[in-house]
Design a protein around this motif. Structure first.
Motif, mmCIF file in Angstrom:
data_model
loop_
_atom_site.group_PDB
_atom_site.id
_atom_site.type_symbol
_atom_site.label_atom_id
_atom_site.label_comp_id
_atom_site.label_asym_id
_atom_site.label_seq_id
_atom_site.Cartn_x
_atom_site.Cartn_y
_atom_site.Cartn_z
ATOM 1 N N LYS A 47 0.833 -1.207 0.000
ATOM 2 C CA LYS A 47 0.000 0.000 0.000
ATOM 3 C C LYS A 47 0.866 1.255 0.000
ATOM 4 O O LYS A 47 0.570 2.224 -0.699
ATOM 5 N N LYS A 51 0.577 3.933 -2.964
ATOM 6 C CA LYS A 51 0.117 5.261 -2.557
ATOM 7 C C LYS A 51 1.134 6.315 -2.978
ATOM 8 O O LYS A 51 0.783 7.370 -3.509
ATOM 9 N N ILE A 64 -7.699 5.171 -4.322
ATOM 10 C CA ILE A 64 -7.243 5.042 -2.941
ATOM 11 C C ILE A 64 -8.397 5.496 -2.054
ATOM 12 O O ILE A 64 -8.815 6.650 -2.108
ATOM 13 N N ASP A 72 -7.537 1.603 1.465
ATOM 14 C CA ASP A 72 -7.505 0.458 0.561
ATOM 15 C C ASP A 72 -7.228 0.972 -0.843
ATOM 16 O O ASP A 72 -7.520 2.124 -1.164
#
Length: 114
Positions: A47, A51, A64, A72
């Motif tokens: 993640k 991100k 996102i 998530d």
């Protein structure tokens, strides 16, 4: 460098998305998941990587979703490398070291599209 180093994984993801773009194909989401066919990293690390790729403007298309547990990430099948991502992939010295890692070890986590 190791296969789970941040820059090695970023190189792998960006080079895969660049190949998808050049071949006019949608990414295979199973190749981009943390526990998918080709990546074997923990979900928190995964993640973090996606991100940051999104926030730095290296990729677009993913969603996102912030929630009570953090966030998530969805729609990996819509992920696309941006011109900024292509420049980072091809011009950044650390990305070139990651590329050399793959050549030296003959280990590719996400094979290129045929």
């Amino acid at each position: 460098m190791a296969k789970d180093d941040y820059h090695v994984i970023v190189y792998n993801i960006l080079s895969y998305l660049y190949q998808c773009l050049k071949h006019g194909e949608k990414p295979d989401e199973s190749k981009l998941r943390c526990n998918g066919k080709f990546l074997d990293i923990n979900e928190t690390y995964w993640k973090y990587i996606f991100k940051n790729l999104y926030e730095y403007g290296f990729i677009t298309g993913i969603i996102i979703d912030k929630n009570d547990n953090g966030y998530d990430i969805y729609r990996l099948d819509m992920a696309q490398i941006t011109p900024t991502g292509i420049e980072y992939l091809t011009e950044n010295s650390t990305m070139q070291k990651a590329k050399k890692f793959f050549k030296d070890t003959a280990e590719v986590l996400i094979p290129l599209i045929k």
